[in-house]
Design a protein around this motif. Sequence first.
Motif, mmCIF file in Angstrom:
data_model
loop_
_atom_site.group_PDB
_atom_site.id
_atom_site.type_symbol
_atom_site.label_atom_id
_atom_site.label_comp_id
_atom_site.label_asym_id
_atom_site.label_seq_id
_atom_site.Cartn_x
_atom_site.Cartn_y
_atom_site.Cartn_z
ATOM 1 N N SER A 130 51.397 33.461 27.699
ATOM 2 C CA SER A 130 50.794 33.544 26.373
ATOM 3 C C SER A 130 49.606 34.493 26.407
ATOM 4 C CB SER A 130 50.327 32.157 25.919
ATOM 5 O OG SER A 130 49.187 31.741 26.661
ATOM 6 N N LYS A 131 49.268 35.018 25.249
ATOM 7 C CA LYS A 131 48.100 35.892 25.143
ATOM 8 C C LYS A 131 46.840 35.167 25.600
ATOM 9 C CE LYS A 131 45.435 38.487 21.718
ATOM 10 N NZ LYS A 131 45.280 38.814 20.271
ATOM 11 N N GLN A 132 46.712 33.892 25.244
ATOM 12 C CA GLN A 132 45.540 33.124 25.658
ATOM 13 C C GLN A 132 45.477 33.027 27.179
ATOM 14 O OE1 GLN A 132 45.319 29.189 23.945
ATOM 15 N NE2 GLN A 132 43.470 28.659 25.061
ATOM 16 N N GLN A 133 46.621 32.811 27.823
ATOM 17 C CA GLN A 133 46.631 32.739 29.283
ATOM 18 C C GLN A 133 46.217 34.069 29.907
ATOM 19 O OE1 GLN A 133 50.708 31.343 29.701
ATOM 20 N NE2 GLN A 133 50.012 29.355 30.440
ATOM 21 N N VAL A 134 46.709 35.178 29.356
ATOM 22 C CA VAL A 134 46.377 36.480 29.934
ATOM 23 C C VAL A 134 44.893 36.785 29.753
ATOM 24 C CG1 VAL A 134 46.891 38.947 29.938
ATOM 25 C CG2 VAL A 134 48.735 37.306 29.583
ATOM 26 N N ARG A 135 44.336 36.426 28.619
ATOM 27 C CA ARG A 135 42.902 36.620 28.426
ATOM 28 C C ARG A 135 42.105 35.823 29.462
ATOM 29 N NH1 ARG A 135 40.488 38.893 24.057
ATOM 30 N NH2 ARG A 135 38.678 37.562 24.470
ATOM 31 N N ALA A 136 42.533 34.601 29.724
ATOM 32 C CA ALA A 136 41.839 33.793 30.734
ATOM 33 C C ALA A 136 41.946 34.434 32.116
ATOM 34 C CB ALA A 136 42.418 32.377 30.756
ATOM 35 N N ILE A 137 43.112 34.980 32.423
ATOM 36 C CA ILE A 137 43.317 35.637 33.712
ATOM 37 C C ILE A 137 42.425 36.867 33.836
ATOM 38 C CG2 ILE A 137 44.999 36.916 35.100
ATOM 39 C CD1 ILE A 137 47.156 35.030 33.834
ATOM 40 N N MET A 138 42.367 37.675 32.785
ATOM 41 C CA MET A 138 41.521 38.874 32.817
ATOM 42 C C MET A 138 40.056 38.503 33.006
ATOM 43 S SD MET A 138 43.428 41.005 29.750
ATOM 44 C CE MET A 138 42.364 42.453 29.787
ATOM 45 N N ALA A 139 39.620 37.463 32.324
ATOM 46 C CA ALA A 139 38.224 37.029 32.474
ATOM 47 C C ALA A 139 37.952 36.526 33.888
ATOM 48 C CB ALA A 139 37.903 35.944 31.444
ATOM 49 N N ALA A 140 38.885 35.752 34.433
ATOM 50 C CA ALA A 140 38.708 35.245 35.800
ATOM 51 C C ALA A 140 38.646 36.391 36.805
ATOM 52 C CB ALA A 140 39.842 34.288 36.147
ATOM 53 N N ARG A 141 39.479 37.420 36.580
ATOM 54 C CA ARG A 141 39.468 38.563 37.508
ATOM 55 C C ARG A 141 38.147 39.319 37.392
ATOM 56 N NH1 ARG A 141 40.766 38.419 41.672
ATOM 57 N NH2 ARG A 141 40.485 40.280 42.902
ATOM 58 N N ALA A 142 37.655 39.482 36.180
ATOM 59 C CA ALA A 142 36.392 40.198 35.985
ATOM 60 C C ALA A 142 35.242 39.474 36.676
ATOM 61 C CB ALA A 142 36.107 40.361 34.495
ATOM 62 N N VAL A 143 35.220 38.144 36.616
ATOM 63 C CA VAL A 143 34.160 37.369 37.258
ATOM 64 C C VAL A 143 34.174 37.597 38.768
ATOM 65 C CG1 VAL A 143 33.319 35.044 37.751
ATOM 66 C CG2 VAL A 143 34.094 35.625 35.454
ATOM 67 N N THR A 144 35.368 37.591 39.345
ATOM 68 C CA THR A 144 35.493 37.835 40.788
ATOM 69 C C THR A 144 34.989 39.229 41.157
ATOM 70 O OG1 THR A 144 37.304 36.296 41.225
ATOM 71 C CG2 THR A 144 37.205 38.245 42.603
ATOM 72 N N LEU A 145 35.439 40.230 40.428
ATOM 73 C CA LEU A 145 35.060 41.606 40.743
ATOM 74 C C LEU A 145 33.567 41.841 40.549
ATOM 75 C CD1 LEU A 145 38.097 43.408 39.071
ATOM 76 C CD2 LEU A 145 37.776 42.905 41.502
ATOM 77 N N ALA A 146 32.986 41.118 39.604
ATOM 78 C CA ALA A 146 31.563 41.300 39.318
ATOM 79 C C ALA A 146 30.662 40.711 40.396
ATOM 80 C CB ALA A 146 31.222 40.663 37.969
ATOM 81 N N ARG A 147 31.228 39.991 41.362
ATOM 82 C CA ARG A 147 30.411 39.498 42.468
ATOM 83 C C ARG A 147 29.929 40.636 43.366
ATOM 84 N NH1 ARG A 147 31.123 34.363 44.445
ATOM 85 N NH2 ARG A 147 29.500 35.006 45.937
ATOM 86 N N GLY A 148 30.626 41.790 43.319
ATOM 87 C CA GLY A 148 30.179 42.940 44.087
ATOM 88 C C GLY A 148 30.617 42.934 45.529
ATOM 89 N N HIS A 149 31.804 42.389 45.804
ATOM 90 C CA HIS A 149 32.335 42.387 47.169
ATOM 91 C C HIS A 149 33.758 42.930 47.226
ATOM 92 C CE1 HIS A 149 28.897 40.200 48.718
ATOM 93 N NE2 HIS A 149 29.002 39.357 47.691
ATOM 94 N N SER A 150 34.237 43.491 46.122
ATOM 95 C CA SER A 150 35.622 43.951 46.049
ATOM 96 C C SER A 150 35.747 45.467 46.057
ATOM 97 C CB SER A 150 36.290 43.385 44.787
ATOM 98 O OG SER A 150 36.244 41.974 44.779
ATOM 99 N N ALA A 151 34.648 46.182 45.940
ATOM 100 C CA ALA A 151 34.604 47.650 46.019
ATOM 101 C C ALA A 151 35.379 48.336 44.907
ATOM 102 C CB ALA A 151 35.086 48.140 47.389
ATOM 103 N N ILE A 152 35.492 47.686 43.750
ATOM 104 C CA ILE A 152 36.085 48.359 42.603
ATOM 105 C C ILE A 152 35.056 49.326 42.018
ATOM 106 C CG2 ILE A 152 35.322 46.632 40.907
ATOM 107 C CD1 ILE A 152 38.063 47.017 39.523
ATOM 108 N N ARG A 153 35.512 50.435 41.462
ATOM 109 C CA ARG A 153 34.584 51.339 40.781
ATOM 110 C C ARG A 153 34.095 50.690 39.492
ATOM 111 N NH1 ARG A 153 37.245 56.328 39.068
ATOM 112 N NH2 ARG A 153 39.065 54.986 38.942
ATOM 113 N N PRO A 154 32.843 50.865 39.136
ATOM 114 C CA PRO A 154 32.319 50.262 37.901
ATOM 115 C C PRO A 154 33.130 50.649 36.668
ATOM 116 C CG PRO A 154 30.509 51.051 39.236
ATOM 117 C CD PRO A 154 31.767 51.535 39.904
ATOM 118 N N GLU A 155 33.604 51.907 36.609
ATOM 119 C CA GLU A 155 34.355 52.325 35.423
ATOM 120 C C GLU A 155 35.680 51.582 35.290
ATOM 121 O OE1 GLU A 155 34.342 56.028 38.213
ATOM 122 O OE2 GLU A 155 33.082 54.247 37.847
#
Length: 524
Positions: free
Chosen positions: A93-118
């Motif tokens: 569902s769209k609601q599930q995908v939004r939750a997944i995207m938010a969860a992924r963003a929280v993980t990446l924002a910890r600053g240990h995954s080496a993703i580019r900010p952009e």
Amino acid sequence: MTSIQLTGAGSLTSHQLEAISLGSRLQLGEDRWQAVEQCRVFLEQLIDDKRRIYGVTTGYGPLANTYVDTAASARLQQGLVYHLSSGTGPLLSKQQVRAIMAARAVTLARGHSAIRPEALQLLLDCLNQDLIPQVPAIGTVGASGDLTPLAHITLGLMGQGDVWWQGETLNAAQALEKAGLQPLNPEGKDALALVNGTSAMTGMAALNTCQAERLLKLSVTLTGLYGELLSGHLEALQPGLAELRPHPGQAWAQQALLNACQDSQLLQQVEQPPPRLPADLPEGEARHHQPLPQDAYTFRCAPQHLGAVKDTLDFHQQVVDREIHAVTDNPLFLPESGEVLHGGNFFGQHIALAADALNNTLITLAVHSERRIARITDPSMNHGLPPFLRGNNNGLHSGFMGAQVTATALVAEMRTQASPASIQSIATNANNQDVVTMGTLAARRCATTLERLSELLAIESLILSQGYELKGGASAGFSKSATQLHRAVRKTADGLTDDRPLAGDIQQLSQQFTNPTLMAPFLT
């Protein structure tokens, strides 16, 4: 539209993740962006130094024995997304995908995954502008995280595949253009950071824990009304029982049920000390067919059952909230100490076990609901109510007979989904992933169980509301909790007089039970 900001060492809770899934925005504080940038710089230094880093200067999985020149970085990252975009089955569902995207963003924002900010910014922009990739539900074993569903999200960021945008399905490239966003061209560790982790199972589990919490509270209200209809004993709800069996959930349930029922005039009051036996009882003899001093287990043991559900739900929520805060990809980078750690934080066993526990716990809620329905519709046990609570007692109408059969079918449906997913390990990926967790399957199945449970509780709500009216309604001395529930049900579905199709009423009520805002009037 509300906005949730993530700063410092904090994380999101399951309830905040649910709010984002329903449309709230997610913003990162400046300190989070600084951490992301610091980690990106650290990775670039490692790349310049031609260090061996999994998925950046090596191939993937069992192909990690292939070293890749840094000049091929973009092709390596793009190929990762392409080969993993192989999901099948119905869409999440769209609601599930939004939750997944938010969860992924929280993980990446910890600053240990080496993703580019952009790259992280694009993920947030799509989430906040409600440009949501369409993701097939099947294709992950929850071992190296949720590779396949996260790859489909990343594919959408790259301008490929289909997305939801302003109420319609569009090609991702077209939607990004309309939103004024540039497609992602992954490089460095961008793609690996986006696809490698437990965010799909975690996002779905967060939604499950919030919905389960509401259905548990609804079950408390329904149990109270059921007890009132059958003139149950308040004695079984007394807090002293929980004091002698100190499970936190039972103490919660004793008090929640007591709060729901304490103003009822229909429940039998507590007599302490217990009443004396009849004075005319002959010595050494027995007198049969006297009133029962206690109720069937569906009411008498309700605090113990609902309390165990509460404790399991709390365990599930604790696991999920920790996992939202966790960093779950591989490898991980610690810029402060100069370490690069290759490990298995993507292994979703915690969520798998917690989701299985919650799934079977929800099935017990369904079992008890079905048993309450069976007793209240059976004229041999329902204290004088008409058979199947039919509205017109003229022999022409069958009342809730069909709905009671559907309730039985719903329990059977849920029971067939009771085998734990977390024990279904199947080696894959050329035996690189020689054990897997199936955590995403567990979370998806739990979401399905919640859908069926919502339908079952909708049936029970209709039946008990009918009983409320047949017993005389508000003037008969029902609790405020029962009156509130009845009023909420009647805003959606009329009482049953002559037989009519009930499928529409059941579906409409169950859909209200899945919406936090629409659910509020049903809860005490």
